[in-house]
Design a protein around this motif. Structure first.
Motif, PDB file in Angstrom:
ATOM      1  N   ALA A 113       8.036  -3.356  10.549  1.00 38.40           N
ATOM      2  CA  ALA A 113       9.414  -3.689  10.191  1.00 38.40           C
ATOM      3  C   ALA A 113      10.226  -2.404  10.092  1.00 38.40           C
ATOM      4  N   ALA A 114      11.518  -2.521  10.284  1.00 34.43           N
ATOM      5  CA  ALA A 114      12.399  -1.354  10.199  1.00 34.43           C
ATOM      6  C   ALA A 114      12.454  -0.842   8.758  1.00 34.43           C
ATOM      7  N   THR A 117      -3.029  -4.836  11.091  1.00 33.84           N
ATOM      8  CA  THR A 117      -1.731  -4.187  11.276  1.00 33.84           C
ATOM      9  C   THR A 117      -1.415  -3.868  12.731  1.00 33.84           C
ATOM     10  N   THR A 118      -2.445  -3.655  13.550  1.00 40.31           N
ATOM     11  CA  THR A 118      -2.189  -3.312  14.947  1.00 40.31           C
ATOM     12  C   THR A 118      -1.632  -4.488  15.739  1.00 40.31           C
ATOM     13  N   SER A 177       1.107   0.731   6.983  1.00 40.18           N
ATOM     14  CA  SER A 177       0.460  -0.586   7.029  1.00 40.18           C
ATOM     15  C   SER A 177       1.286  -1.661   6.336  1.00 40.18           C
ATOM     16  N   THR A 178       2.032  -1.278   5.310  1.00 37.72           N
ATOM     17  CA  THR A 178       2.862  -2.254   4.600  1.00 37.72           C
ATOM     18  C   THR A 178       3.996  -2.754   5.492  1.00 37.72           C
ATOM     19  N   GLU A 195       0.873  -1.171   0.000  1.00 38.15           N
ATOM     20  CA  GLU A 195       0.000   0.000   0.000  1.00 38.15           C
ATOM     21  C   GLU A 195       0.909   1.221   0.000  1.00 38.15           C
ATOM     22  N   HIS A 196       0.738   2.093  -0.971  1.00 44.12           N
ATOM     23  CA  HIS A 196       1.652   3.228  -1.113  1.00 44.12           C
ATOM     24  C   HIS A 196       0.950   4.380  -1.824  1.00 44.12           C
TER      25      HIS A 196
END
Length: 313
Positions: free
Chosen positions: A158-159, A152-153, A17-18, A8-9
């Motif tokens: 990720a970094a 997502t919660t 969210s990605t 998602e972008h």
């Protein structure tokens, strides 16, 4: 084993969210590939390549993907899966974007979608909530390609740095011509976006009017640097716009602090915020269900105590 994530972008960068979805994929194991589909999306592809844990970024860049319609995007997803015999999982965030694209892709892949995954036990066994989050199901999939939407919660992001994925162009396919985007309105918020905010102040029907909603809650939100949220009852009554709605039929949030003002705590609202780290409830009804999930509860007249609390911050 390869895991394909539908990114998602906005073309320039990935949506948060990605990153949560990448973290969920890491718990499955295997190579993580991220599909960035759109128009002029080189910036988002570069962002995806830098994410820790991502092995490859597939870029489908074409004018007909600019709207990221479910019909065209699902066809690209299927082509990527069929072109990689090792692909075993397709993941997307359980956001409006993911909920739009993933069911169509699952149908084309002849797979049963598993929605709102909150935990991954093995590569074929997943946990998801149901009954508005009051129960959980452990689901084992025997599909050749597992199709999952990720809440997502439930996963830390990720970094955004530390990765060194290769970037590879992939076919964008043809425009299927099944739908046409006539227009899009982007809501510009001066406050943090609900799903990304660390502090949320939410109001319910107890506020009585749209004027009182703004008058009581906005000063507190300004002091705390918080996003504004609302219950479905408040949105339906016209006190707040739809973008503010938190709950099963709104946005699922898990901020560090959630302040619920004049919200009774209907099941569908609790399903959207009960994973918040600290919940503060203010309601004049001592029997309001919101107090059952609150870490701190204050039984009082919100019109008196909220301005007092705001002044003390």
């Amino acid at each position: 084993m390869t895991i394909l994530i539908i990114a998602e972008h906005d073309g320039a960068a990935l949506k948060p969210s990605t990153l949560n979805t990448v973290a969920a994929a890491a718990k499955i194991g295997g190579d993580i590939h991220v599909l960035v589909a759109g128009s002029d999306c080189a910036g988002a592809a570069s962002s995806a390549a830098a994410v820790a844990g991502v092995a490859k970024v597939l870029v489908a860049d074409a004018a007909h993907l600019s709207s990221q319609s479910a019909e065209n995007l699902a066809a690209v997803v299927v082509a990527c899966v069929q072109g990689d015999s090792a692909c075993t999982h397709v993941l997307a965030p359980a956001t409006p974007f993911g909920k739009n694209v993933l069911p169509r892709a699952a149908a084309l892949l002849d797979s049963s979608q598993i929605s709102d995954v909150v935990a991954i036990e093995t590569p074929d066994t997943f946990v998801r909530p149901f009954y508005a989050g009051n129960a959980v199901a452990r689901v084992k999939s025997s599909d050749k390609v597992k199709v999952l939407s990720v809440r997502t919660t439930a996963f830390d992001p990720a970094a955004t740095t530390g990765g060194g994925a290769t970037v590879q162009a992939t076919s964008a396919g043809a425009d299927l011509g099944l739908c046409e985007l006539l227009g899009r309105e982007v809501v510009k918020l001066e406050r943090p976006e609900l799903t990304a905010a660390s502090i949320i102040v939410s109001g319910g029907r107890g506020l009585g009017s749209a004027e009182k909603f703004r008058e009581v809650l906005e000063p507190m939100a300004d002091k705390l640097g918080a996003a504004l949220g609302a219950s479905r009852a408040a949105v339906d009554a016209g006190y707040a716009p739809n973008d503010y709605q938190v709950g099963q039929t709104g946005k699922i949030v898990a901020p560090q602090l959630y302040v619920a003002v004049g919200i009774s705590g209907a099941i569908q609202h609790l399903a959207g915020m009960k994973d918040s780290k600290v919940i503060v409830a203010i309601n004049k009804d001592p029997d309001a269900p919101i107090f059952q999930v609150a870490d701190y509860g204050l039984v009082a007249d919100l019109f008196a105590v909220v301005p007092e609390l705001t002044g003390a911050v």
